[in-house]
Design a protein around this motif. Sequence first.
Motif, PDB file in Angstrom:
ATOM      1  N   LEU A 108     -23.465   6.850   6.259  1.00 44.99           N
ATOM      2  CA  LEU A 108     -22.550   7.834   6.848  1.00 44.99           C
ATOM      3  C   LEU A 108     -22.073   7.393   8.226  1.00 44.99           C
ATOM      4  O   LEU A 108     -20.896   7.579   8.578  1.00 44.99           O
ATOM      5  N   CYS A 109     -22.964   6.812   8.987  1.00 41.47           N
ATOM      6  CA  CYS A 109     -22.609   6.349  10.333  1.00 41.47           C
ATOM      7  C   CYS A 109     -21.556   5.248  10.249  1.00 41.47           C
ATOM      8  O   CYS A 109     -20.556   5.263  10.979  1.00 41.47           O
ATOM      9  N   VAL A 110     -21.770   4.297   9.348  1.00 39.73           N
ATOM     10  CA  VAL A 110     -20.812   3.206   9.183  1.00 39.73           C
ATOM     11  C   VAL A 110     -19.483   3.770   8.683  1.00 39.73           C
ATOM     12  O   VAL A 110     -18.401   3.405   9.179  1.00 39.73           O
ATOM     13  N   ASN A 111     -19.588   4.672   7.713  1.00 44.71           N
ATOM     14  CA  ASN A 111     -18.379   5.280   7.157  1.00 44.71           C
ATOM     15  C   ASN A 111     -17.636   6.089   8.225  1.00 44.71           C
ATOM     16  O   ASN A 111     -16.403   6.021   8.330  1.00 44.71           O
ATOM     17  N   ASN A 112     -18.382   6.842   9.030  1.00 40.50           N
ATOM     18  CA  ASN A 112     -17.781   7.636  10.095  1.00 40.50           C
ATOM     19  C   ASN A 112     -17.093   6.737  11.119  1.00 40.50           C
ATOM     20  O   ASN A 112     -15.989   7.042  11.602  1.00 40.50           O
ATOM     21  N   ARG A 113     -17.708   5.636  11.456  1.00 40.47           N
ATOM     22  CA  ARG A 113     -17.109   4.701  12.419  1.00 40.47           C
ATOM     23  C   ARG A 113     -15.823   4.120  11.844  1.00 40.47           C
ATOM     24  O   ARG A 113     -14.811   3.993  12.547  1.00 40.47           O
ATOM     25  N   GLN A 114     -15.887   3.784  10.557  1.00 35.85           N
ATOM     26  CA  GLN A 114     -14.702   3.240   9.900  1.00 35.85           C
ATOM     27  C   GLN A 114     -13.567   4.272   9.904  1.00 35.85           C
ATOM     28  O   GLN A 114     -12.423   3.940  10.177  1.00 35.85           O
ATOM     29  N   LEU A 115     -13.942   5.542   9.642  1.00 29.64           N
ATOM     30  CA  LEU A 115     -12.934   6.600   9.652  1.00 29.64           C
ATOM     31  C   LEU A 115     -12.350   6.800  11.057  1.00 29.64           C
ATOM     32  O   LEU A 115     -11.131   7.013  11.206  1.00 29.64           O
ATOM     33  N   ARG A 116     -13.177   6.733  12.083  1.00 31.35           N
ATOM     34  CA  ARG A 116     -12.684   6.872  13.463  1.00 31.35           C
ATOM     35  C   ARG A 116     -11.721   5.734  13.810  1.00 31.35           C
ATOM     36  O   ARG A 116     -10.685   5.949  14.440  1.00 31.35           O
ATOM     37  N   GLU A 117     -12.093   4.516  13.383  1.00 26.17           N
ATOM     38  CA  GLU A 117     -11.216   3.381  13.662  1.00 26.17           C
ATOM     39  C   GLU A 117      -9.884   3.520  12.920  1.00 26.17           C
ATOM     40  O   GLU A 117      -8.819   3.231  13.482  1.00 26.17           O
ATOM     41  N   ASN A 118      -9.959   3.953  11.659  1.00 34.10           N
ATOM     42  CA  ASN A 118      -8.727   4.146  10.887  1.00 34.10           C
ATOM     43  C   ASN A 118      -7.864   5.248  11.522  1.00 34.10           C
ATOM     44  O   ASN A 118      -6.627   5.133  11.574  1.00 34.10           O
ATOM     45  N   ASP A 119      -8.514   6.319  11.987  1.00 35.29           N
ATOM     46  CA  ASP A 119      -7.787   7.401  12.661  1.00 35.29           C
ATOM     47  C   ASP A 119      -7.101   6.877  13.920  1.00 35.29           C
ATOM     48  O   ASP A 119      -5.926   7.201  14.189  1.00 35.29           O
ATOM     49  N   LEU A 120      -7.832   6.070  14.678  1.00 36.42           N
ATOM     50  CA  LEU A 120      -7.266   5.496  15.901  1.00 36.42           C
ATOM     51  C   LEU A 120      -6.080   4.591  15.578  1.00 36.42           C
ATOM     52  O   LEU A 120      -5.029   4.639  16.252  1.00 36.42           O
ATOM     53  N   LYS A 121      -6.181   3.780  14.524  1.00 38.32           N
ATOM     54  CA  LYS A 121      -5.075   2.897  14.117  1.00 38.32           C
ATOM     55  C   LYS A 121      -3.849   3.733  13.710  1.00 38.32           C
ATOM     56  O   LYS A 121      -2.715   3.413  14.083  1.00 38.32           O
ATOM     57  N   PHE A 122      -4.107   4.809  12.940  1.00 39.27           N
ATOM     58  CA  PHE A 122      -3.001   5.671  12.504  1.00 39.27           C
ATOM     59  C   PHE A 122      -2.298   6.313  13.702  1.00 39.27           C
ATOM     60  O   PHE A 122      -1.061   6.335  13.759  1.00 39.27           O
TER      61      PHE A 122
END
Length: 185
Positions: free
Chosen positions: A124-138
């Motif tokens: 979940l932590c890795v997934n959450n970090r990935q989601l935060r990075e994707n959100d930041l890119k968007f």
Amino acid sequence: MKIRKDMKKDDFVPAMFEEIKETMAAINKKLQQEKPNEKEPQKVISRQLLEFIYQSIHKSVRENISVSEQSTRKQLNQLIQDTKDMEQRITEMTGQYKKRRLIFRKLVVWQSVAAVLFLVGFGLCVNNRQLRENDLKFKFIQAQGGINSNGLSYLDTVFHVNKNELVIEKIKEKVEAGEKDSLKK
């Protein structure tokens, strides 16, 4: 009495009685042969003496047997007590073994649960970090008003291939500044 090495403990008492009987018979025979013509009172005294000797020996043997029986009873009681003590210790050890085994099983179960929870949390932590990075890119793409293939390649390099935390932090600051400006309007 001749004691043989192959003689058992139980054979000793009958052999002793047999020897006493033979000895008394031999004494009685000698007394009758030595004084066959004497008066009856001396024979009565000799018979009384023999009877006394026989009774004394018989009493002594009974006492020895009694002492032997008491000793055997004590040994038997001690063996019984030792057996009970050993049984109790075995029962206690078995109980302790079962408790330890149960504790071990519980420990294994809890360790397994902890490992699963850790893996899920890590995922979940890795997934959450990935989601935060994707959100930041968007949000960065939105703040730029769109992006071309070179810009997308640049973002992919900064976030994944050669991860650069300083550049990511600058992108984050630009996105936050852009959000503040859009809120003001």
